[in-house]
Scaffold this active site. Structure first.
Site, mmCIF file in Angstrom:
data_model
loop_
_atom_site.group_PDB
_atom_site.id
_atom_site.type_symbol
_atom_site.label_atom_id
_atom_site.label_comp_id
_atom_site.label_asym_id
_atom_site.label_seq_id
_atom_site.Cartn_x
_atom_site.Cartn_y
_atom_site.Cartn_z
ATOM 1 N N HIS A 1 -2.655 10.403 -1.938
ATOM 2 C CA HIS A 1 -2.834 8.947 -2.402
ATOM 3 C C HIS A 1 -2.909 9.157 -4.010
ATOM 4 O O HIS A 1 -2.544 8.089 -4.699
ATOM 5 C CB HIS A 1 -4.259 8.183 -1.981
ATOM 6 C CG HIS A 1 -3.826 7.683 -0.711
ATOM 7 N ND1 HIS A 1 -3.551 6.296 -0.587
ATOM 8 C CD2 HIS A 1 -3.588 8.221 0.656
ATOM 9 C CE1 HIS A 1 -3.541 5.925 0.852
ATOM 10 N NE2 HIS A 1 -3.677 7.239 1.259
ATOM 11 N N ASP B 1 1.707 -14.062 12.837
ATOM 12 C CA ASP B 1 0.756 -14.770 11.813
ATOM 13 C C ASP B 1 -0.082 -13.578 11.621
ATOM 14 O O ASP B 1 -0.834 -12.895 12.308
ATOM 15 C CB ASP B 1 -0.227 -15.541 13.176
ATOM 16 C CG ASP B 1 -1.207 -16.489 12.232
ATOM 17 O OD1 ASP B 1 -1.549 -15.727 11.212
ATOM 18 O OD2 ASP B 1 -1.952 -17.282 12.558
ATOM 19 N N GLU C 1 1.032 -1.186 -0.078
ATOM 20 C CA GLU C 1 -0.051 0.069 -0.125
ATOM 21 C C GLU C 1 0.921 1.247 -0.007
ATOM 22 O O GLU C 1 1.482 1.421 1.068
ATOM 23 C CB GLU C 1 -1.107 0.122 1.236
ATOM 24 C CG GLU C 1 -1.977 1.251 1.254
ATOM 25 C CD GLU C 1 -2.700 1.190 2.310
ATOM 26 O OE1 GLU C 1 -3.279 2.469 2.727
ATOM 27 O OE2 GLU C 1 -2.797 0.254 3.024
ATOM 28 N N LYS D 1 -8.443 -14.938 16.119
ATOM 29 C CA LYS D 1 -8.601 -14.521 14.706
ATOM 30 C C LYS D 1 -10.062 -14.060 14.289
ATOM 31 O O LYS D 1 -10.589 -14.569 13.120
ATOM 32 C CB LYS D 1 -7.984 -15.568 13.992
ATOM 33 C CG LYS D 1 -6.503 -15.981 14.077
ATOM 34 C CD LYS D 1 -6.045 -17.236 13.235
ATOM 35 C CE LYS D 1 -4.613 -17.666 13.678
ATOM 36 N NZ LYS D 1 -4.170 -18.576 12.819
#
Length: 885
Positions: free
Chosen positions: A863, A764, A556, A688
């Site tokens: 951006h 993770d 990004e 998660k």
């Protein structure tokens, strides 16, 4: 049910032996020595042997007996030689050492039993040892050693030994019983020589069983525990091709029908022995084995020296020169095989299950402080010295040559730089092995694959693919069964390419120059390559008086630049401060009781201090680091949800705490037999998944971080004002998130920074869900209320610096940048806590910069410049309006 109870009993025995190796070793050695010395003071103080006369019962020695005994000795030597040769093909010096240890101590116990049984007569030991060597079972010992060597870390060694004992113990026990009963039939034959041989055979089986159940697993546990993790968190004894040994061994459990036949046969043999020894007439017992007592002479006098005038060394030498022909044959064969094994056997094994890995030159790499050396390991390489065991990541200085018709290839270099032209994936063509143009028949290919002298490197890729399609090679085992893991990955890519919409789809996914031995059995399966992700750096992040250069892996645009601006603003403001509020990973199993009232009773028992202490003792016994802190219980009908919370050292800790939870639940079932464990994870953890319990109670590391940004820095660096930042933060992060019903999402973009750091540092990535829980607060401060006070509170950061992806060299490099790679030696858990504080501090920097961009109206503009492709970019509406005007 009985079989499960038996397996559970052996599992408990294996866990006890592996957990108390010193006690078991000392105990077994003590018992053996006591047995050897029991008759020390009852007989004479001289042992009959080389230079002492040993009176015996006169009996005729037939030449046929000498021939049979010589042949038996030779067969025993050949048998033990081939056993060790097969073990060598596994490619592990640890397997050879462990098997040798088992053989030596087993023979020591056996010799002790024989000497004790024969009352110090060593001449009988000479006849007994061949039968011991013929009956020794190294296969079970090596299988148990494989279980231990397949562990990913030292904490798993004891548990894997217990699992191996649970699988192998019942079978080995039954086999030993059957062998003793079958061989014992020979002791009732009435033929003296046969009775002696069978007696020795029974002693051998019992000695092997005694060592296998006590001394051997304790020694394996102790040896692997003393072999420290010198390769940055990865055990030096772990082998890649043993990674699936647990699955393979469990798939090869003995046939229940065979076991039942053995049990029935054992019962029948027991009846035979009982009838012959206890029910038969006393006269029949005259033919039973009577071992002669030769420790003293017939008249009770002490044994005499044969030739007292000759010096002892000269007498021994003359005895050796005048050996009988059968002794010369036996000794010659033993020396020949020993010399052949040590000096002429190939060091590299070429069986289908071994991996031929070229040893690489080594070097060292220092981090910015020059104190930490980074190591990575080739799991299947046999190191010859400490220097040869370290593969390091080092800066590469070279000029990039022009690539002609090779623009699609990407060369990624790990460790010492090797020019692309010399890199090899280990294919037969690159190893100069001539192969036929057309694939050979499957039967021939299968024979070559299983041949220790040839193996997979003598097969072409097309032949290997045919074996995979014919199910002779499991597709998931390609890395293990090829001569190099890289070739296995290459062949899997060929198989996969034919099934894709475009056969060239994998062309841009790199796979070469990567150490797959660190991935196999740990990080990924069915590997087809690796994904290069750009890694940027932000900093310095000035946190708690230290400077950190923080790596972030992301695709990004603007993210690294924006976070870097936030770090600069914090640094100019004097830095940030952080504190660890809590440290405890959680696991929440769900159990079921017959009724809701019984579930309530279990809840009350767990909340009682005595009940908690019992659970804590069982939980803490599973690891050196896991320490149960609290139990949080929820009840829904007759289902009970128990949230275990524990410290886990420098590991993220899910495997560690799951193991402890399972052990504690087994103890809970003993207290409440009607309790049934539905799942070790009942989503009460919660892992998660978005969950209010993590937001409220915390999970992993709970961190708070704060900083004060002077008004001048707010204006000059962030290009906005304190009032605007406070206003936007309230409206967006607080009110806006509440309007959306957000849960732990009272921030601008914490997940961006958390995920980028997680990918770079081997965490993770899926755990960014809970780890990104964050509330960002801003308010005016200072004498004139123009300075900015900002804080970020993150209650559930789930990180670790050992295990999982942190074992991979690139990820270890990023952890080294932060000074938190591996386990903390001074204070266990400190590296993981430091990493969590760095994550929180970097999140605060990202929050500060993004909120400033929103307050100043710069977000879209930045951006458009940095986060959009310049290819085929359409004209912006504002530009169109200007042109129209």
């Amino acid at each position: 049910v009985k079989l499960k109870m038996l397996s559970r009993l052996f599992r408990m025995h294996g866990l006890f032996v592996a957990s108390h190796p010193w006690e078991v070793i000392v105990g077994t050695v003590t018992i053996t020595i006591c047995m050897m010395s029991m008759n020390m003071f009852t007989g004479n103080n001289q042992i009959c042997g080389w230079n002492f006369e040993c009176p015996k019962i006169e009996e005729e020695i037939l030449s046929s007996d000498i021939i049979i005994l010589t042949i038996t000795r030779c067969l025993a030597i050949l048998y033990i030689y081939f056993q060790f040769q097969n073990l060598r093909q596994l490619g592990s010096k640890y397997m050879l050492g462990i098997a040798g240890l088992f053989t030596i101590f087993s023979s020591f116990v056996f010799s002790t039993v024989v000497i004790h049984f024969l009352d110090k007569e060593l001449t009988g030991l000479n006849e007994a040892l061949p039968f011991f060597l013929l009956l020794i079972d190294l296969s079970k010992a090596s299988a148990l050693a494989k279980f231990a060597l397949s562990s990913n870390c030292q904490d798993e060694v004891r548990e894997n030994i217990a699992r191996g004992m649970a699988i192998l113990g019942p079978t080995f026990t039954l086999d030993a019983l059957v062998e003793c009963l079958v061989i014992g039939v020979g002791t009732m034959s009435g033929v003296r020589q046969l009775e002696i041989m069978c007696c020795f055979g029974c002693m051998s089986v019992l000695a092997n069983y005694f060592v296998f159940m006590t001394f051997f697993p304790a020694c394996v546990s102790l040896v692997l525990e003393l072999s420290r993790e010198s390769r940055e968190g990865r055990p030096i004894w772990q082998l890649g091709h043993f990674a699936r040994v647990l699955e393979e061994e469990e798939d090869n459990k003995p046939n229940p029908v065979t076991q039942r036949v053995k049990v029935i046969m054992s019962l029948g043999l027991v009846l035979v022995h009982a009838h012959s020894r206890w029910i038969a007439e006393p006269s029949s017992q005259e033919n039973t084995l009577e071992m002669p007592k030769s420790g003293t002479s017939i008249d009770g006098s002490m044994p005499k020296r044969i030739d007292p005038s000759v010096p002892l060394w000269q007498f021994y030498l003359s005895r050796m020169v005048s050996m009988d022909i059968e002794q010369v044959i036996t000794l010659g064969l033993a020396l020949f095989l020993a010399i052949k094994y040590i000096f002429f056997e190939k060091a590299e094994t070429q069986s289908s299950f071994s991996l031929v890995v070229q040893k690489k030159n080594t070097d060292s790499c220092m981090n910015n402080t020059g104190t930490t050396r980074f190591q990575s390991c080739l799991a299947d390489e046999e190191p010859t010295s400490k220097e040869n065991t370290d593969e390091v990541i080092k800066p590469i200085a070279f000029t990039i040559p022009k690539l002609v018709n090779d623009s699609s290839k990407a060369n990624f270099v790990l460790g010492d730089f090797t020019p692309p032209s010399s890199s090899s994936s280990g294919t037969p063509e690159e190893l100069d092995i001539e192969l036929p143009l057309e694939p050979r028949p499957i039967e021939e290919c299968l024979f070559i694959l299983r041949s220790p002298e040839r193996g997979a490197k003598h097969l072409s890729d097309a032949e290997v693919i045919r074996l995979v399609n014919a199910k002779h090679i499991p597709a998931y085992k390609l890395e293990n069964m090829m001569e190099t893991p890289e070739r296995g990955v290459f062949i899997r890519r060929q198989i996969l390419a034919e099934k894709l919409p475009k056969t060239t789809a994998l062309q841009m996914l790199p796979y070469k120059d990567y150490d797959y031995s660190l991935v196999m059995g740990t990080c990924c399966e069915n590997i087809i390559g690796y994904m290069p992700i750009p890694v940027g750096v932000v900093g310095p992040l000035f946190l708690n008086g230290k400077e950190f250069q923080v790596p972030m892996a992301t695709t990004e645009g603007c993210l690294v630049a924006s976070t870097n601006r936030g770090c600069r603003a914090i640094c100019l403001g004097g830095g940030a401060r952080s504190r660890v509020l809590a440290d405890g990973m959680t696991r929440g199993p769900v159990v079921r009781l017959p009724t809701a009232c019984e579930a309530a009773e279990v809840k009350t028992w767990l909340e009682n201090p005595e009940g908690f202490q019992i659970m804590k003792e069982m939980f803490d016994s599973t690891s050196r680091y896991a320490r149960l802190q609290r139990l949080q219980i929820g009840l829904a009908g007759r289902d009970l949800y128990i949230r275990f919370q524990s410290k886990t050292g420098d590991a993220m800790g899910m495997n560690m705490i799951s193991k402890g939870t399972e052990k504690a639940l087994s103890r809970l079932q003993e207290e409440f037999p009607s309790l049934r464990v539905l799942a070790v994870s009942g989503n009460y953890c919660t892992d998660k998944k978005p969950a209010a319990i993590n937001w409220i109670e915390g999970r992993g590391k709970s961190i708070v971080c704060e900083a004060v940004i002077p008004a001048k820095v707010v204006h000059e660096v962030l290009k906005t004002s304190t009032h605007s930042l406070v206003e936007v933060n309230i409206s967006k992060n607080l009110v806006g998130s509440a309007m959306a019903g957000s849960q732990g999402g009272y921030n601008a973009h914490a997940a961006n920074i958390v995920t980028a750091i997680y990918i770079a540092c081997g965490q993770d990535p899926a755990q960014n869900i809970g780890s990104s829980n964050c509330i960002t607060l801003m308010e005016s401060t200072g004498p004139s209320n123009e300075d900015l006070y900002i804080s970020c509170t993150m209650p559930s950061i789930e990180v670790g610096t050992v295990g999982g992806g942190t074992n991979l060299p690139p990820q270890q490099t990023c952890l080294q940048m932060l000074g938190v790679q591996g386990a903390s030696r001074e204070c266990p858990g400190e590296n993981a806590r430091q990493l969590a504080e760095i994550v929180c501090g970097t999140v605060m920097a990202g929050e500060l910069s993004l909120m400033a961009a929103l307050a100043a109206g710069h977000l879209v503009k930045s951006h458009m410049i940095h986060n959009r492709s310049k290819v085929n970019l359409q004209v912006l509406p504002s530009n169109s309006t200007k042109k129209a005007a």
